[in-house]
Each structure stands twice: as structure tokens, then as C-alpha cells.
Scaffold this active site. Structure first.
Site, PDB file in Angstrom:
ATOM      1  N   TYR A 177      45.010  30.823  58.704  1.00  0.00           N
ATOM      2  CA  TYR A 177      43.861  31.730  58.831  1.00  0.00           C
ATOM      3  C   TYR A 177      43.129  31.863  57.496  1.00  0.00           C
ATOM      4  O   TYR A 177      41.898  31.774  57.438  1.00  0.00           O
ATOM      5  CB  TYR A 177      44.345  33.105  59.306  1.00  0.00           C
ATOM      6  N   LYS A 181      39.164  31.056  56.510  1.00  0.00           N
ATOM      7  CA  LYS A 181      38.246  32.087  56.020  1.00  0.00           C
ATOM      8  C   LYS A 181      37.606  31.705  54.684  1.00  0.00           C
ATOM      9  O   LYS A 181      36.444  32.048  54.440  1.00  0.00           O
ATOM     10  CB  LYS A 181      38.972  33.428  55.925  1.00  0.00           C
TER      11      LYS A 181
END
Length: 310
Positions: A177, A181
């Protein structure tokens, strides 16, 4: 004084697309854009949830210019069809909010064979944005808003470990993740450079830690034992209404144009923030762009980039 819904100017004549607008901060963003008279497209994978969100927004705002746009970011073909579906309407596009995302999901690959968090959170939005870019440029002044996260601060020292993206053992679900990002910020950085000389304002942001459905990936990956802990911790999270403020600032505030705010990273609530050093690395941003473009060219016909750069 922080940004608030009442500071959103009248958006009559403006057209907006918000990805992942069927729930959470995406839903709030679409709702408030519609409330201020924008023609809003709710881009969502689920037809049922998307159309339900459209109905809810119409009911809450008493505005009719809200439509569903089917978009599955796990499939580049779906992304292409979604963009083409919008483009056949021959509408301008003044606001694109790339809000959709998945977080900390168990390792899986998209339809096109890339790790799903990177594929959905970055690659899908990369293609969607580029296919819409000629229209966005023609509609200027216009905005592109990429929703990132402070989770980018915990990306690997290299920023993105391209050669390990598809290795299920290389990273934890949260590390995957984090890399997706930082990709959102790096994409913004390179896109902003390529938009030099235009009136397209492209920025990224951290919306805050928000109580939304995004934590469902954590539950799937870690197990249901984590749910009670998340329930307690989430008492301290922002509401979706507060969480949507920073992206609404980037999408609508006159200050963006007045202060010529481009390629910036914003934090709650509409303040310019400072991403980590790797997220400001122009060479890494270019490497990400080239990696993304090469991947897409393998999966889709090459001429989409000729259209994008027209």
C-alpha cells in the site's frame, strides 16, 4: 482558517469525475461537487453501489446532474472503456478526482497481471487520467487531484521496488500500500511537469486518517480478530465529511489558481504539506512513468498514448 464546504464556489457549467465515489470520502466529494451545481460522474466498479450513490446524492442535494460511470481499475480494458464512454458524450472535463483505492489487501494480481494495490491505486488511475487528458487540457482551467496518503512515508528506501512488485514474499500488505501511495505523488510530480504551460492544475494529497470502508482490506488480510481493535481505534479517525475537505480544496478552491499551486502535496485541511524526499525525486518520477507506460503498452494497443499526448 481551514477549508470547509461553504467555501466551495459555484460550479455551474463544470463537469467532474470522482473515482470510487460510491462510498467514503469519494461519495462526500461527489455530493458536495453536485451540491454546488457541477455535473458529476460517480465512477465505480459496482453498478449497484454506484447507482445507489447517484440516487443518494440526488436525494441529498436535490440536483439531477449526477450519473454513474462504470470503472473497474483492476482491468485496463475496463478503464479504457470507461474513459471512452465518457468521451463519447462530448462533454468538457474540468475536475478529475482520482480517489478510488484499496488498502492492505492480501497479495493478488489484477486482470492484467500486476500486484493489485499498485495496479488499482496507481496504474488504473494513470491510464484513466491519460485517456482523459486531451479533454481536460481542452477544458482548462481544470484540475487533476490524486489522492495519496501519509502512508507513503513508510515506502521502502528506494521509494518503489519495481523488480519486487509481483513478488508475494517481498512486502507486507501495508508495504504494498505504501508503495502505491508514493506512486500517486510521483505520478503527480511527473504529470505536472508534462502539463507545463497549460492551465491544468495537478496536485496530490493526504486526506487524513478516516473512518471508511478502506479498512476492509486489513480485515481480509489479518482476519476478523482485528475488527474490534479497528472499531476502537477508528473512534479517533476523521469522519468522511472532514476527510473529503482536502481533496475538495484541491478540486475547487480559487486559491489553487490564484496562488498557482501545482505539483503540490496537500494535508488536512487544504494546507501545503511536505512529502518525503523520495516522493520529490524527479528521476524516480520519470522512472515510474516509463515503467507504467511500458506495462500498459504490453497490455493495450500502443496508440492510446498517441491519443493521450495529442
Amino acid at each position: 482558517m481551514r477549508f470547509s464546504f461553504d467555501k466551495i464556489p459555484d460550479l455551474s457549467g463544470k463537469v467532474a469525475i470522482v473515482t470510487g465515489a460510491n462510498t467514503g470520502i469519494g461519495l462526500v466529494t461527489a455530493r458536495e461537487l453536485a451540491r454546488k451545481n457541477a455535473h458529476v460522474f460517480v465512477a465505480s466498479r459496482s453498478k449497484d453501489k454506484g447507482e445507489s450513490a447517484v440516487g443518494l446524492i440526488k436525494e441529498e442535494t436535490n440536483k439531477d446532474a449526477v450519473e454513474f460511470l462504470q470503472l473497474d481499475l483492476q482491468s485496463l480494458n475496463s478503464v479504457k472503456v470507461a474513459a471512452e464512454t465518457f468521451l463519447t458524450r462530448n462533454l468538457p472535463l474540468h475536475i478529475l478526482v482520482n480517489n478510488a483505492g484499496i488498502m492492505a489487501t492480501p497479495f493478488a494480481k489484477t486482470v492484467d497481471g500486476i500486484q493489485d494495490q499498485f495496479g488499482v491505486n496507481h496504474i488504473g488511475h494513470f491510464v484513466f487520467t491519460l485517456l482523459l487528458l486531451p479533454t481536460i487540457k481542452a477544458s482548462a482551467p481544470s484540475r487533476i487531484v490524486n489522492v495519496s496518503s501519509h502512508a507513503h512515508e513508510r515506502a521502502p528506501p528506494a521509494g518503489i521496488e519495481f523488480e519486487k512488485l509481483n513478488d508475494p514474499e517481498a512486502h507486507t500488505s501495508f508495504q504494498r500500500y505504501n508503495q502505491s501511495k508514493i506512486a500517486n505523488i510521483l505520478f503527480t510530480l511527473e504529470l505536472n511537469k508534462r502539463l507545463s504551460g497549460t492551465n491544468v492544475y495537478c496536485n496530490s494529497l493526504h486526506p487524513g486518517v478516516i473512518k471508511t470502508e478502506l479498512t476492509r482490506g486489513v480485515v481480509t488480510d489479518w482476519g476478523y480478530w482485528i475488527k474490534p481493535i479497528l472499531s476502537v481505534v477508528s473512534l479517533f479517525f476523521l469522519t468522511p465529511d472532514d476527510g473529503a475537505l482536502t481533496q475538495l480544496y484541491c478540486a475547487t478552491s480559487p486559491e489553487i489558481e490564484e496562488k498557482n499551486l501545482r505539483g503540490k502535496y496537500f494535508v488536512p485541511f487544504g494546507e501545503v504539506g511536505e512529502p518525503i524526499t523520495q516522493a520529490k525525486d524527479e528521476e524516480l518520477a520519470k522512472k515510474l512513468w516509463d515503467f507504467s507506460e511500458n506495462f500498459v503498452k504490453e497490455k493495450l494497443d500502443d496508440d492510446i498514448f498517441n491519443k493521450c499526448y495529442a
